[in-house]
Design an enzyme around this catalytic site. Structure first.
Site, PDB file in Angstrom:
ATOM      1  N   LYS A  14       0.826  -1.216   0.000  1.00 42.16           N
ATOM      2  CA  LYS A  14       0.000   0.000   0.000  1.00 42.16           C
ATOM      3  C   LYS A  14       0.860   1.266   0.000  1.00 42.16           C
ATOM      4  O   LYS A  14       0.616   2.184  -0.774  1.00 42.16           O
ATOM      5  CB  LYS A  14      -0.926   0.027   1.232  1.00 42.16           C
ATOM      6  CG  LYS A  14      -1.842  -1.176   1.352  1.00 42.16           C
ATOM      7  CD  LYS A  14      -2.765  -1.070   2.553  1.00 42.16           C
ATOM      8  CE  LYS A  14      -2.056  -1.192   3.900  1.00 42.16           C
ATOM      9  NZ  LYS A  14      -1.592  -2.538   4.246  1.00 42.16           N
ATOM     10  N   ARG A  89      -9.291   0.318   9.484  1.00 41.93           N
ATOM     11  CA  ARG A  89      -8.878  -1.053   9.756  1.00 41.93           C
ATOM     12  C   ARG A  89      -9.888  -1.777  10.621  1.00 41.93           C
ATOM     13  O   ARG A  89      -9.671  -2.952  10.964  1.00 41.93           O
ATOM     14  CB  ARG A  89      -7.530  -1.047  10.476  1.00 41.93           C
ATOM     15  CG  ARG A  89      -6.347  -1.183   9.542  1.00 41.93           C
ATOM     16  CD  ARG A  89      -5.070  -1.126  10.365  1.00 41.93           C
ATOM     17  NE  ARG A  89      -4.031  -1.932   9.799  1.00 41.93           N
ATOM     18  CZ  ARG A  89      -2.900  -1.429   9.288  1.00 41.93           C
ATOM     19  NH1 ARG A  89      -2.680  -0.146   9.252  1.00 41.93           N
ATOM     20  NH2 ARG A  89      -1.980  -2.244   8.831  1.00 41.93           N
ATOM     21  N   ARG A 128      11.755  -6.794   4.302  1.00 42.95           N
ATOM     22  CA  ARG A 128      11.707  -5.361   4.590  1.00 42.95           C
ATOM     23  C   ARG A 128      12.348  -5.066   5.946  1.00 42.95           C
ATOM     24  O   ARG A 128      13.010  -4.048   6.130  1.00 42.95           O
ATOM     25  CB  ARG A 128      10.239  -4.885   4.583  1.00 42.95           C
ATOM     26  CG  ARG A 128      10.085  -3.382   4.817  1.00 42.95           C
ATOM     27  CD  ARG A 128       8.665  -2.926   4.532  1.00 42.95           C
ATOM     28  NE  ARG A 128       7.773  -3.152   5.660  1.00 42.95           N
ATOM     29  CZ  ARG A 128       6.451  -2.888   5.646  1.00 42.95           C
ATOM     30  NH1 ARG A 128       5.879  -2.423   4.563  1.00 42.95           N
ATOM     31  NH2 ARG A 128       5.707  -3.111   6.705  1.00 42.95           N
ATOM     32  N   ARG A 134      12.053  -0.915  11.027  1.00 43.84           N
ATOM     33  CA  ARG A 134      10.762  -0.994  11.711  1.00 43.84           C
ATOM     34  C   ARG A 134      10.753  -2.159  12.684  1.00 43.84           C
ATOM     35  O   ARG A 134      10.939  -3.310  12.293  1.00 43.84           O
ATOM     36  CB  ARG A 134       9.639  -1.173  10.678  1.00 43.84           C
ATOM     37  CG  ARG A 134       9.165   0.132  10.108  1.00 43.84           C
ATOM     38  CD  ARG A 134       8.061  -0.075   9.110  1.00 43.84           C
ATOM     39  NE  ARG A 134       6.903  -0.808   9.648  1.00 43.84           N
ATOM     40  CZ  ARG A 134       5.728  -0.833   9.051  1.00 43.84           C
ATOM     41  NH1 ARG A 134       5.543  -0.188   7.916  1.00 43.84           N
ATOM     42  NH2 ARG A 134       4.732  -1.515   9.587  1.00 43.84           N
ATOM     43  N   ARG A 146       0.338  -9.554  13.216  1.00 45.92           N
ATOM     44  CA  ARG A 146      -0.286  -8.465  12.447  1.00 45.92           C
ATOM     45  C   ARG A 146      -1.219  -9.018  11.384  1.00 45.92           C
ATOM     46  O   ARG A 146      -2.301  -8.477  11.134  1.00 45.92           O
ATOM     47  CB  ARG A 146       0.800  -7.599  11.792  1.00 45.92           C
ATOM     48  CG  ARG A 146       1.403  -6.609  12.773  1.00 45.92           C
ATOM     49  CD  ARG A 146       2.784  -6.179  12.372  1.00 45.92           C
ATOM     50  NE  ARG A 146       2.850  -5.493  11.111  1.00 45.92           N
ATOM     51  CZ  ARG A 146       3.958  -5.417  10.369  1.00 45.92           C
ATOM     52  NH1 ARG A 146       5.074  -6.022  10.757  1.00 45.92           N
ATOM     53  NH2 ARG A 146       3.953  -4.759   9.251  1.00 45.92           N
TER      54      ARG A 146
END
Ligand code: ADP
Length: 190
Positions: A14, A89, A128, A134, A146
């Protein structure tokens, strides 16, 4: 105004696509994850609260998230439209967004969803995590939580927007350019 919810599970792409599409369509991009991370970096009260949830892979409570999103929208009174990335969400967030758009005499035109298999998502997020810095990408358990949270609370929003005839699914596997092309076909139609 063109207001689009860019949707999909964690790691669907996204953020990457929103960066390209906001330029192409002159829209304001609001990423709730980015706003939370900005607050964490600047050690605000909101940041401390958000971090306690994000580190576990859980969603930040609706009340806090909705308030923050409203404030971000209000910061952009001249906007041509918005790309919402990471919001809504939950069903409560979708309702709040609908009310906010109503107040502006506007509406959500579409939910455009990037569709990617779970195992591909886990692989992308682990990859990532090697460079993003992160915290929530650094641990496979948090990544899986998640995704689980997505299925518990977020996936249901597909039917929420489908019921309004506003749902568009797009294959999220391919090169960045290919996926931009697929998303643009939808953006051009709505
Ligand atoms: P990803 O889509 O890869 O999980 P995001 O940057 O969108 O990444 O979000 C990171 C984290 O921020 C989420 O796991 C969640 O804890 C929090 N968050 C972001 N958006 C929301 C939201 N709309 N409601 C609640 N929590 C959110």
């Amino acid at each position: 105004m063109k207001n689009i919810v860019l949707f999909g599970p964690p790691g669907a792409g996204k953020g990457t696509q929103a960066e390209v599409l906001k330029e192409k369509y002159q829209l304001v991009h609001i990423s709730t994850g980015d706003v939370f991370r900005y607050n964490i970096k600047n050690e605000t009260e909101l940041g401390a609260l958000a971090k306690s949830y994000m580190d576990k892979g859980h969603l930040v409570p609706d009340e806090v998230t909705i308030k923050m999103l409203n404030a971000e929208v209000e910061k952009n009174p001249e906007a041509n439209g918005f790309i919402f990335d990471g919001f809504p969400r939950t069903e409560a967030q979708a309702e709040a967004l609908s009310e906010l758009m109503d107040e502006k005499g506007s509406q959500i035109n579409a939910m455009v969803a990037l569709e990617v298999d779970d195992e591909v998502l886990v692989g992308r997020l682990i990859e990532r995590g090697k460079s993003s810095g992160r915290a929530d990408d650094a641990n496979e358990e948090v990544i899986r939580e998640r995704i689980a949270e997505y299925y518990r609370k977020t996936d249901i929003l597909k039917s929420y927007y489908q019921a309004q005839d506003k749902y568009y699914g797009v294959d999220g596997v391919g090169s960045i350019e290919e996926i931009t092309e697929r998303l643009s076909e939808v953006f051009d139609r709505i």
